[in-house]
Design an enzyme around this catalytic site. Structure first.
Site: not given
Length: 476
Positions: A79, A82, A143, A270
């Site tokens: 993720s 992202k 997320s 993140k």
């Protein structure tokens, strides 16, 4: 003879001791630099099983590398991908394509994606308008895969494949040389059960990147869109407030202050995890004037969920090492400076990273001041800090020559004006003499009018001075 034998034995003993001392020293240095040892020495309970496969720490203003371990290893970032999707959203906003208040109407496919248990999502209801601002929070805090898809579709007017191409084009533009994206969220396309399907893109492929490339992405994201931390720093936030669709989102970045591995100054970026990527982490923290970025990849194994916490132990430990060793600060002030024995006039303040307790060594090249701190940039597309300068003596000479030139120009104009005035006056006097000329009586000798003589003299003087000015310079 005995003396010679003793000296030979003593020398041999010294060589043996030196050899083993070198091995011990090299081992100590390696152990000191090993991320597992650093983390354990920082007081975190961990083991070799959780040791990251790759890691990097850079300074956020200069992009200089403060720590690196296997930074170019190809890895599935999960993720963390992202962040690239968020970059393209912020870029579209900056280009005026839409705003944070723009709403995206959820489709049946969006609602279906939000209900896939295996994906990290928030609740989405078909037909409801969701503001871009709230979708960004869902993407970067929760997320959410479905929120990421909705934002990607907004950027490209529902052209899913086009967004993937935009991601890869942007990666190349930023200098992410070992990165390839196959999906917008970090979850492989096949896991969306057909509700998200970029045409022509491998559905089963994982995104591929490196710790270095993800650090480059984070560097540009924070540099160009510093408001990113607004969406990565909340530990908890409610979206769609004051509507029937209000939802509380929880952040999985446990290094944020107040959470399990709370770290002073942490405010993003993140986390990411997947069966093939293990547990990953891209983080940023700021203390005083110094902001750092780090990337941790491949902590533990998907089967052992403790890796979700362990990644923060490693991240906090190497943040501590970097913050305690380096600082970002002003190294030179604008104005007059004496550097390497030369008097200079520096055009701007110079900031940079330096090891604490040391003084910078400056290098003068052409009209640029640089300094050597033993660090390299994370990417060749990022230039090292520098400042323009001029040598004080040369600057003074240039200023004097400029003043002299200006003065000469002014004096030249004044001189030509006076020269011209003399010529005009001379011609005028000659014209007046002719105008008021009286004929002498018959038989009388002709006399030259004094006005003519004076006029001719003035005109000749004017012409002569003009020639002098052209050849020699202003006479005034």
């Amino acid at each position: 003879m005995k003396k010679r034998t003793f000296l030979l034995k003593f020398s041999a003993l010294l060589l043996v001791l030196s050899y083993f001392s070198g091995i011990f020293t090299a081992s100590s240095v390696y152990a000191e630099e090993d991320i597992l040892t650093i983390t354990q020495n920082a007081g975190y309970q961990t083991s070799d099983f959780y040791k990251p496969k790759a890691s990097i720490v850079i300074e956020a203003q200069t992009g200089q590398v403060l720590w690196a371990d296997n930074p170019d290893l190809n890895w599935n970032p999960a993720s963390i991908a992202k962040l690239m999707s968020a970059y393209l959203v912020f870029e579209a906003i900056a280009q005026g394509k839409f705003t944070l208040e723009t709403t995206v109407k959820a489709t049946d496919s969006d609602q279906a994606i939000s209900q896939i248990y295996e994906l990290s999502n928030n609740t989405i209801v078909s037909g409801v308008d969701y503001p871009v601002r709230d979708l960004l929070y869902a993407t970067l805090v929760q997320s959410s895969n479905v929120a990421t898809v909705m934002l990607a579709n907004l950027v490209t007017a529902n052209d899913e494949a086009k967004f993937i191409h935009l991601m890869n084009d942007k990666a190349k533009e930023l200098g992410m040389t070992k990165t390839t994206f196959y999906n917008c969220s970090g979850a492989d396309t096949a896991s969306f059960n057909g509700y998200y399907n970029p045409v022509g893109i491998d559905q089963n492929a994982d995104n591929v990147s490196t710790a270095r490339d993800l650090a480059i992405l984070s560097y540009h994201l924070l540099k160009e869109y510093p408001d990113t931390v607004t969406y990565t720093s909340p530990t908890q936030i409610t979206i769609m407030e004051n509507t029937p669709y209000a939802e509380v989102l929880e952040n999985h970045n446990y290094s944020l202050p107040g959470l399990a591995y709370g770290y002073e100054g942490a405010d993003g970026l993140k986390t990411g995890s997947s069966p093939t990527g293990g547990f990953n982490y891209a983080a940023t923290a700021v203390r005083g004037e110094t902001r750092l970025i780090e990337v941790i990849l491949g902590v533990g194994d998907w089967e052992d969920q403790n890796g979700e916490l362990q990644r923060h132990a490693f991240g906090n430990a190497i943040f501590d090492r970097a913050f305690s060793t380096y600082e970002y600060k002003q190294l030179l002030t604008k104005g007059k400076q004496t550097i390497n024995g030369e008097e200079l006039n520096v055009s701007q303040d110079l900031y940079g990273v330096i090891q604490k307790g040391t003084e910078p060594t400056f290098t003068l090249s052409a009209n640029q001041i640089t300094f050597d701190n033993g660090l390299s940039e994370v990417s060749p597309t990022i230039t090292a800090p520098s400042a323009e300068f001029q040598y004080a003596k040369k600057l003074k000479a240039l200023q004097n020559s400029a003043l002299l030139k200006n003065a000469n120009q002014k004096n030249g104009l004044s001189t030509f004006f006076v020269n011209g005035l003399l010529i005009v006056l001379g011609l005028l006097l000659m014209a007046l003499a002719k105008l008021f000329k009286k004929e002498p009586p018959a038989g009388s000798p002709k006399k030259i009018n004094p006005l003519v003589i004076f006029g001719v003299l003035l005109a000749l003087v004017g012409v002569g001075l003009s020639i002098y000015t052209l050849v020699v310079g202003p006479w005034l």
